[in-house]
Design an enzyme around this catalytic site. Structure first.
Site, PDB file in Angstrom:
ATOM      1  N   ASP A 222     -14.314  33.764 -15.106  1.00  0.00           N
ATOM      2  CA  ASP A 222     -15.469  34.509 -14.614  1.00  0.00           C
ATOM      3  C   ASP A 222     -15.524  34.337 -13.095  1.00  0.00           C
ATOM      4  O   ASP A 222     -14.642  33.692 -12.515  1.00  0.00           O
ATOM      5  CB  ASP A 222     -16.765  33.995 -15.270  1.00  0.00           C
ATOM      6  CG  ASP A 222     -17.109  32.574 -14.859  1.00  0.00           C
ATOM      7  OD1 ASP A 222     -16.322  31.947 -14.102  1.00  0.00           O
ATOM      8  OD2 ASP A 222     -18.159  32.075 -15.264  1.00  0.00           O
ATOM      9  N   ASP A 224     -18.312  33.083 -10.087  1.00  0.00           N
ATOM     10  CA  ASP A 224     -19.614  32.436  -9.929  1.00  0.00           C
ATOM     11  C   ASP A 224     -20.077  32.507  -8.473  1.00  0.00           C
ATOM     12  O   ASP A 224     -19.291  32.249  -7.560  1.00  0.00           O
ATOM     13  CB  ASP A 224     -19.501  30.958 -10.327  1.00  0.00           C
ATOM     14  CG  ASP A 224     -18.792  30.749 -11.656  1.00  0.00           C
ATOM     15  OD1 ASP A 224     -19.408  31.010 -12.694  1.00  0.00           O
ATOM     16  OD2 ASP A 224     -17.610  30.334 -11.649  1.00  0.00           O
ATOM     17  N   ASP A 320     -21.432  35.124 -12.990  1.00  0.00           N
ATOM     18  CA  ASP A 320     -22.634  34.289 -13.020  1.00  0.00           C
ATOM     19  C   ASP A 320     -23.243  34.238 -11.626  1.00  0.00           C
ATOM     20  O   ASP A 320     -22.548  33.923 -10.659  1.00  0.00           O
ATOM     21  CB  ASP A 320     -22.293  32.850 -13.445  1.00  0.00           C
ATOM     22  CG  ASP A 320     -22.223  32.694 -14.958  1.00  0.00           C
ATOM     23  OD1 ASP A 320     -22.485  33.676 -15.674  1.00  0.00           O
ATOM     24  OD2 ASP A 320     -21.913  31.580 -15.415  1.00  0.00           O
TER      25      ASP A 320
HETATM   26  P1  UTP Z   1     -17.193  27.650 -14.996  1.00  0.00           P
HETATM   27  O1  UTP Z   1     -17.410  27.485 -16.463  1.00  0.00           O
HETATM   28  O2  UTP Z   1     -17.306  29.025 -14.448  1.00  0.00           O
HETATM   29  O3  UTP Z   1     -15.776  27.005 -14.671  1.00  0.00           O
HETATM   30  O4  UTP Z   1     -18.231  26.714 -14.297  1.00  0.00           O
HETATM   31  P2  UTP Z   1     -14.769  27.247 -13.471  1.00  0.00           P
HETATM   32  O5  UTP Z   1     -14.434  25.914 -12.951  1.00  0.00           O
HETATM   33  O6  UTP Z   1     -15.299  28.257 -12.503  1.00  0.00           O
HETATM   34  O7  UTP Z   1     -13.468  27.792 -14.183  1.00  0.00           O
HETATM   35  P3  UTP Z   1     -13.182  29.251 -14.758  1.00  0.00           P
HETATM   36  O8  UTP Z   1     -14.362  30.122 -14.530  1.00  0.00           O
HETATM   37  O9  UTP Z   1     -12.907  29.029 -16.208  1.00  0.00           O
HETATM   38  O10 UTP Z   1     -11.997  29.702 -14.037  1.00  0.00           O
HETATM   39  C1  UTP Z   1     -18.251  26.461 -12.917  1.00  0.00           C
HETATM   40  C2  UTP Z   1     -19.040  25.247 -12.617  1.00  0.00           C
HETATM   41  O11 UTP Z   1     -20.398  25.460 -12.878  1.00  0.00           O
HETATM   42  C3  UTP Z   1     -20.939  24.402 -13.604  1.00  0.00           C
HETATM   43  C4  UTP Z   1     -19.789  23.738 -14.330  1.00  0.00           C
HETATM   44  O12 UTP Z   1     -19.999  22.372 -14.436  1.00  0.00           O
HETATM   45  C5  UTP Z   1     -18.614  24.057 -13.463  1.00  0.00           C
HETATM   46  O13 UTP Z   1     -18.399  22.953 -12.640  1.00  0.00           O
HETATM   47  N1  UTP Z   1     -21.918  24.903 -14.584  1.00  0.00           N
HETATM   48  C6  UTP Z   1     -21.572  25.892 -15.428  1.00  0.00           C
HETATM   49  C7  UTP Z   1     -23.142  24.342 -14.653  1.00  0.00           C
HETATM   50  O14 UTP Z   1     -23.460  23.429 -13.868  1.00  0.00           O
HETATM   51  N2  UTP Z   1     -24.043  24.773 -15.576  1.00  0.00           N
HETATM   52  C8  UTP Z   1     -23.723  25.756 -16.451  1.00  0.00           C
HETATM   53  O15 UTP Z   1     -24.573  26.125 -17.292  1.00  0.00           O
HETATM   54  C9  UTP Z   1     -22.466  26.337 -16.359  1.00  0.00           C
HETATM   55 MN    MN Z   2     -16.093  30.144 -13.149  1.00  0.00          MN
END
Ligand code: UTP
Ligand code: MN
Length: 396
Positions: A222, A224, A320
Site C-alpha cells: 500500500d 502510507d 492509508d
Molecule cells: P504497513 O502495514 O503499510 O507496512 O505499515 P509497510 O512497512 O509500509 O510495508 P508494505 O506496505 O507492506 O510495503 C506501515 C507502518 O505503519 C504502522 C506499522 O507498524 C508499520 O510500521 N501501522 C500500521 C500502525 O502503526 N498502525 C496501524 O494500524 C497500521
Molecule cells: Mn505500507
C-alpha cells in the site's frame, strides 16, 4: 578471595589469545533488540529469512502471535549478518534464534529446504488463509471462520453469498490490483494527488510519505502518508475535507475515515500502548489513472485487466492517510515508518529497558511520571538511550 585482598595480576589470570584457525568459520555478534541494529534492504540470507518469514506469516494467520514474533525476530537477526550463513557454528551466540528457528535453518543448510516450510506452503489451509486474507477488509479470524464453513477460494466466497461489508466488497472487486505490488513510481504519482488535495483544502499543511517507501523499499502493499500542519489545531477536521476533495475528483474507489480520540492523561497511558493508534485515519482504495502517472513524468504500458485480459487505463491501489497534530508528529512519523518488527522492538526496548511507554502519539517516562516531548525522531531515539537509526536502516 583466599588472600582476602587483590593479588598481583599474573599472565595466567589474563584472557589468552586462542591460536586462530584459518579454516574456522566467521562468527557474528549482534545486539538483541532490532532497534539497536542497522538493517538495510541488503539481505545476504534471503533463502533463510524467506523461510522463517513464511512460518511467521503462517503463525500470525493462525492466531499464534507469540510464535509469529519469534520467527520474525529470528529472521531479523539473519538480515543483519554481513555474509551468507553456511554453517550452524556461525550462529553461536546470536540472540533470538530459538530451537525451532535453528531447526529450520539447519534443515535448509543441510538439505537445501525445510520440510516444515515446504509442507506449510503446500497446505490447503495456508493457501486458503492467504487467498482469503488477500481480500482487503478480511482478517485472519474471518478467513478462519470461512474456511470452517468450507470456503477456500474466491469463487467459493462469491458463491457462498456471505454478507460482506463495504471494505470486503471493494476488496473482492479490486482483488487482483490490490494484490499486485505498488511501485515507487505509483507511490509518487499518488503522492502528487494527495499533495494537491491537501494544498487545496488547507494551504500550509504538509504531506510526508511514510511506511515502507520511506524506508527505501522499491515496492509496497500500500502507500502510507502522514499529514500535519505546523500550527497546532489547524489539522482538526482536515481528513473529511481531504476525502471530499479526492472523492469529488473521482480518485477514490473506497474510503473509511476514523476519528482521533487520543488524549493524554496525568497518570500516563491507560494501558500499555496498543499498536492500534487513534489518529484521524483514512483507509482507502485509490483509482490511479495511467495519465496521472504520465503527468508525474512516468511512462508505463497500460494496466492489465483481469476480467477480459485486456487493458484498462487505471489500477486500484491501497492508500492509508493519517492526520497528526504537529505536537505528536515526530512520534507519528517514527511509529508509521516501520518496519512492524522495528516498531515492536522499540516499544519492547522502551518498556523493558527504560520503564517507558512509546506509542505513535507520545513517549511516557514511568519513572519520572511525565511525557517526554520531541520534535524529531532523533530526539525520541535520544530519550530512549538509543543510537539514531535512519529510516533506510529500519528494515528489520
Ligand atoms: P504497513 O502495514 O503499510 O507496512 O505499515 P509497510 O512497512 O509500509 O510495508 P508494505 O506496505 O507492506 O510495503 C506501515 C507502518 O505503519 C504502522 C506499522 O507498524 C508499520 O510500521 N501501522 C500500521 C500502525 O502503526 N498502525 C496501524 O494500524 C497500521
Ligand atoms: Mn505500507
Amino acid at each position: 578471595m583466599r588472600a582476602g585482598h587483590p593479588v598481583q595480576i599474573l599472565d595466567r589470570h589474563k584472557l589468552q589469545d586462542q591460536p586462530t584457525n584459518e579454516a574456522e568459520v566467521e562468527v557474528f555478534s549482534v545486539p538483541s533488540y532490532a532497534c539497536q541494529r542497522r538493517t538495510t534492504l541488503e539481505n545476504r540470507n534471503t533463502v533463510l529469512t524467506d523461510a522463517l518469514s513464511l512460518l511467521a506469516e503462517n503463525a500470525e494467520l493462525s492466531a499464534e502471535e507469540g510464535r509469529g514474533v519469534a520467527f520474525r525476530r529470528a529472521a531479523a537477526v539473519l538480515k543483519v549478518l554481513p555474509e551468507p550463513v553456511t554453517d550452524m557454528t556461525q550462529l553461536r551466540g546470536l540472540p533470538c534464534l530459538g530451537e525451532h528457528s535453528l531447526r529450520v535453518i539447519k534443515d535448509i543448510l543441510e538439505n537445501g529446504a525445510s520440510s516444515e516450510v515446504e509442507s506449510t506452503k503446500q497446505s490447503e489451509r495456508f493457501k486458503a488463509l492467504k487467498v482469503l486474507t488477500g481480500v482487503f477488509g478480511v482478517g485472519a479470524k474471518t478467513a478462519d471462520r470461512w474456511i470452517r464453513e468450507g470456503i477456500h477460494d474466491l469463487q467459493q466466497l462469491k458463491d457462498s453469498r456471505q454478507t460482506l461489508n463495504r471494505a470486503q466488497r471493494a476488496g473482492l472487486e479490486h482483488y487482483d490490483d490490490i494484490n499486485q505490488p505498488v511501485s515507487k513510481a505509483e507511490a509518487d504519482a499518488i503522492g502528487e494527488i494527495v499533495e494537491e488535495a491537501v494544498a487545496s483544502v488547507l494551504p500550509g499543511a504538509q504531506v510526508t510519505l511514510i511506511g515502507g517507501f520511506r524506508r527505501g523499499k522499491l515496492t509496497g502493499h500500500d502507500v502510507d502518508f502522514l499529514i500535519t500542519h505546523p500550527e497546532e489545531g489547524r489539522e482538526v477536521g482536515l481528513m473529511p475535507k481531504i476525502v471530499s476533495w479526492l472523492e469529488s475528483q473521482g480518485f477514490l474507489l473506497y474510503q473509511k475515515t476514523t476519528r482521533n480520540s487520543y488524549l493524554e492523561s496525568d497518570d500516563g497511558p491507560a494501558r500499555p500502548c496498543s499498536n492500534m493508534d487513534r489518529f484521524e485515519r483514512c483507509f482507502s482504495v485509490f483509482k490511479l489513472a495511467e495519465d496521472e502517472k504520465r503527468r508525474a513524468g512516468q511512462t508505463q504500458s497500460h494496466y492489465a485487466s483481469a476480467e477480459d485480459g485486456g487493458l484498462k487505463p487505471w489500477r486500484a491501489v491501497r492508500v492509508d492517510l493519517v492526520v497528526s497534530p504537529i505536537s505528536q508528529f515526530a512520534f507519528a512519523l517514527l511509529g508509521w515508518t516501520g518496519s512492524k518488527l522495528f516498531e515492536r522492538e522499540l516499544r519492547r526496548w522502551a518498556g523493558h529497558e527504560k520503564t517507558m511507554s512509546l506509542s505513535s502519539h507520545a513517549l511516557y517516562d514511568g519513572t519520572q511520571r511525565t511525557y517526554l516531548r520531541a520534535t524529531s525522531e532523533e530526539e525520541i531515539f535520544a530519550h530512549l538511550g538509543l543510537d539514531y537509526i535512519p529510516p533506510s536502516e529500519r528494515n528489520a
